[in-house]
Design an enzyme around this catalytic site. Structure first.
Site, PDB file in Angstrom:
ATOM      1  N   SER A  66      39.354  38.864  39.028  1.00 12.54           N
ATOM      2  CA  SER A  66      38.000  38.758  38.931  1.00 12.54           C
ATOM      3  C   SER A  66      37.708  37.998  38.254  1.00 12.54           C
ATOM      4  CB  SER A  66      37.433  40.033  38.333  1.00 12.54           C
ATOM      5  OG  SER A  66      37.417  41.104  39.419  1.00 12.54           O
ATOM      6  N   LYS A  69      35.705  35.012  39.358  1.00 12.79           N
ATOM      7  CA  LYS A  69      34.124  35.043  39.865  1.00 12.79           C
ATOM      8  C   LYS A  69      33.417  34.289  38.783  1.00 12.79           C
ATOM      9  CE  LYS A  69      34.643  39.961  41.345  1.00 12.79           C
ATOM     10  NZ  LYS A  69      34.827  41.399  40.897  1.00 12.79           N
ATOM     11  N   TYR A 194      37.598  34.697  49.658  1.00 11.67           N
ATOM     12  CA  TYR A 194      37.615  35.365  48.291  1.00 11.67           C
ATOM     13  C   TYR A 194      38.964  36.057  47.804  1.00 11.67           C
ATOM     14  CZ  TYR A 194      36.381  39.467  45.430  1.00 11.67           C
ATOM     15  OH  TYR A 194      36.653  40.248  44.274  1.00 11.67           O
ATOM     16  N   TYR A 246      32.978  44.859  33.181  1.00 13.07           N
ATOM     17  CA  TYR A 246      32.607  45.877  34.178  1.00 13.07           C
ATOM     18  C   TYR A 246      31.823  46.715  33.423  1.00 13.07           C
ATOM     19  CZ  TYR A 246      35.326  43.216  37.342  1.00 13.07           C
ATOM     20  OH  TYR A 246      35.648  42.412  38.196  1.00 13.07           O
ATOM     21  N   VAL A 264      41.990  42.361  37.497  1.00 14.98           N
ATOM     22  CA  VAL A 264      42.941  43.437  37.583  1.00 14.98           C
ATOM     23  C   VAL A 264      44.274  42.774  37.696  1.00 14.98           C
ATOM     24  CG1 VAL A 264      41.590  45.279  38.943  1.00 14.98           C
ATOM     25  CG2 VAL A 264      42.635  43.376  40.178  1.00 14.98           C
TER      26      VAL A 264
HETATM   27  O1  DON Z   1      37.828  42.392  44.617  1.00 16.09           O
HETATM   28  C1  DON Z   1      39.069  42.746  44.314  1.00 16.09           C
HETATM   29  O2  DON Z   1      39.532  44.036  44.514  1.00 16.09           O
HETATM   30  C2  DON Z   1      40.038  41.944  43.419  1.00 16.09           C
HETATM   31  N1  DON Z   1      40.584  41.103  44.029  1.00 16.09           N
HETATM   32  C3  DON Z   1      39.311  41.592  41.999  1.00 16.09           C
HETATM   33  C4  DON Z   1      38.856  42.694  41.343  1.00 16.09           C
HETATM   34  C5  DON Z   1      39.212  42.471  39.928  1.00 16.09           C
HETATM   35  O3  DON Z   1      40.045  41.867  39.228  1.00 16.09           O
HETATM   36  C6  DON Z   1      38.363  43.847  38.908  1.00 16.09           C
HETATM   37  N2  DON Z   1      38.632  43.532  37.694  1.00 16.09           N
HETATM   38  N3  DON Z   1      38.716  43.982  36.902  1.00 16.09           N
END
Ligand code: DON
Length: 310
Positions: A66, A69, A194, A246, A264
């Site tokens: 994330s 982003k 993505y 978040y 994540v």
């Molecule tokens: O969209 C997703 O599930 C992941 N590739 C990115 C999510 C993410 O890193 C959320 N972070 N805390």
């Protein structure tokens, strides 16, 4: 600028936070991430004056997840301008988990609440210029090469395809947004771009340099080149404060007070004007998806060196 944090202090602090690595869980919803070891920790600081310090597994690469982003948002703003982007994606924190679909139905016409939740980030990726997913990701990589002055940075095909095969919720978000004209084109292609964007691999030193560039109002600390406009860098940092962690962003603002973005994979990047960029890595996550060790370390730094912007 506050006092610099020495390598010795970072070494000592990594040992203090190491036991917390077992308080969380390594992300396993993307199968390739589940292989990471909770005690593989690293930290780096890229100071405003261009000097750096790092400790732990500072050469090991992890995926941005994330954190991508924020970078994708900067590129989408540069590609399309602010009005176009914010006609399609909002500016408000959600207070919901990052993958939540719930709010999309509440806004009429449908619009993701912000670019840091998955719905908003998917819409941002959809806006990045490029005819094919690989062209979009190639442009994002070139942008990261410019920000880090490192042209070796790539995405991990293993992590990208591992996520692509299991990203049913992100597909659902995209189909919902396509139905409501928030995104256009092929859902599979946007998801491809993505998942590759999330799978871009960096180490803490490269990530701290990215944080430092945002902190330095979008200007590269070595070359003094303006890579992101001051205004767009400010927009990105503001989202880090309001939505970067978040539904833990409020508590993080109180306890730490550093504009930051987590992923994540267990990485967190912080960006502090007139101080620099901070990157921490520890793959065990808390229930909100933020690195347990990362939060602990940033809290210690902020308290000891008075780094909160508030
Ligand atoms: O969209 C997703 O599930 C992941 N590739 C990115 C999510 C993410 O890193 C959320 N972070 N805390």
């Amino acid at each position: 600028m506050s006092d610099k944090i020495s390598k010795e202090v970072l070494t000592e602090w990594l040992e203090i936070v190491r036991p917390f690595a077992h308080d969380g869980h390594v992300a396993d919803y993307i199968p390739a991430l589940a292989k990471k070891h909770p005690e593989d920790l690293a930290v780096a600081i890229h100071y405003h004056d261009g000097t750096t310090v790092s400790e732990g597994r500072d050469e090991d690469c992890f995926t941005l997840q994330s954190i991508s982003k924020v970078i994708a948002l900067a590129l989408a703003l540069m590609d399309n301008g602010e009005d176009y982007v914010f006609e399609r994606v909002g500016m408000e924190p959600s207070g919901d988990p990052f993958h939540s679909i719930y709010r999309l139905e509440q806004h009429n016409p449908s619009k993701p609440l912000n670019p840091m939740i998955n719905a908003g980030a998917l819409a941002v990726t959809n806006m990045i210029h490029g005819v094919t997913p690989d062209e979009k990701v190639g442009r994002l990589l070139s942008f990261i090469h410019e920000m880090t002055d490192d042209h070796s940075i790539r995405h991990s095909e293993e992590v990208a395809s591992s996520e692509f095969e299991t990203a049913f919720l992100n597909r659902a978000l995209l189909y919902y947004m396509k139905q409501h004209q928030v995104v256009d084109g092929s859902v599979e292609e946007t998801l491809d771009a993505y998942t590759k964007q999330c799978a871009i691999e960096v180490n803490v030193k490269q990530l701290a340099r990215i944080g430092a560039l945002f902190a330095n109002e979008g200007r590269d600390l070595d070359s003094n080149r303006q890579i992101i406009s001051k205004h767009f860098a400010r927009i990105c940092k503001t989202f880090m404060v309001t939505c970067g962690m978040y539904d833990a962003s409020g508590a993080f603002a109180i306890k730490v007070g550093i504009p930051a973005k987590s992923g994540v994979s267990g990485a967190v990047v912080g960006s502090l004007n007139k101080f620099g960029g901070i990157a921490v890595y520890g793959p065990a996550l808390d229930e909100k998806g933020n690195s347990v060790v990362g939060l602990k370390l940033l809290e210690m730094m902020s308290n000891r060196y008075d780094l909160s912007i508030f």
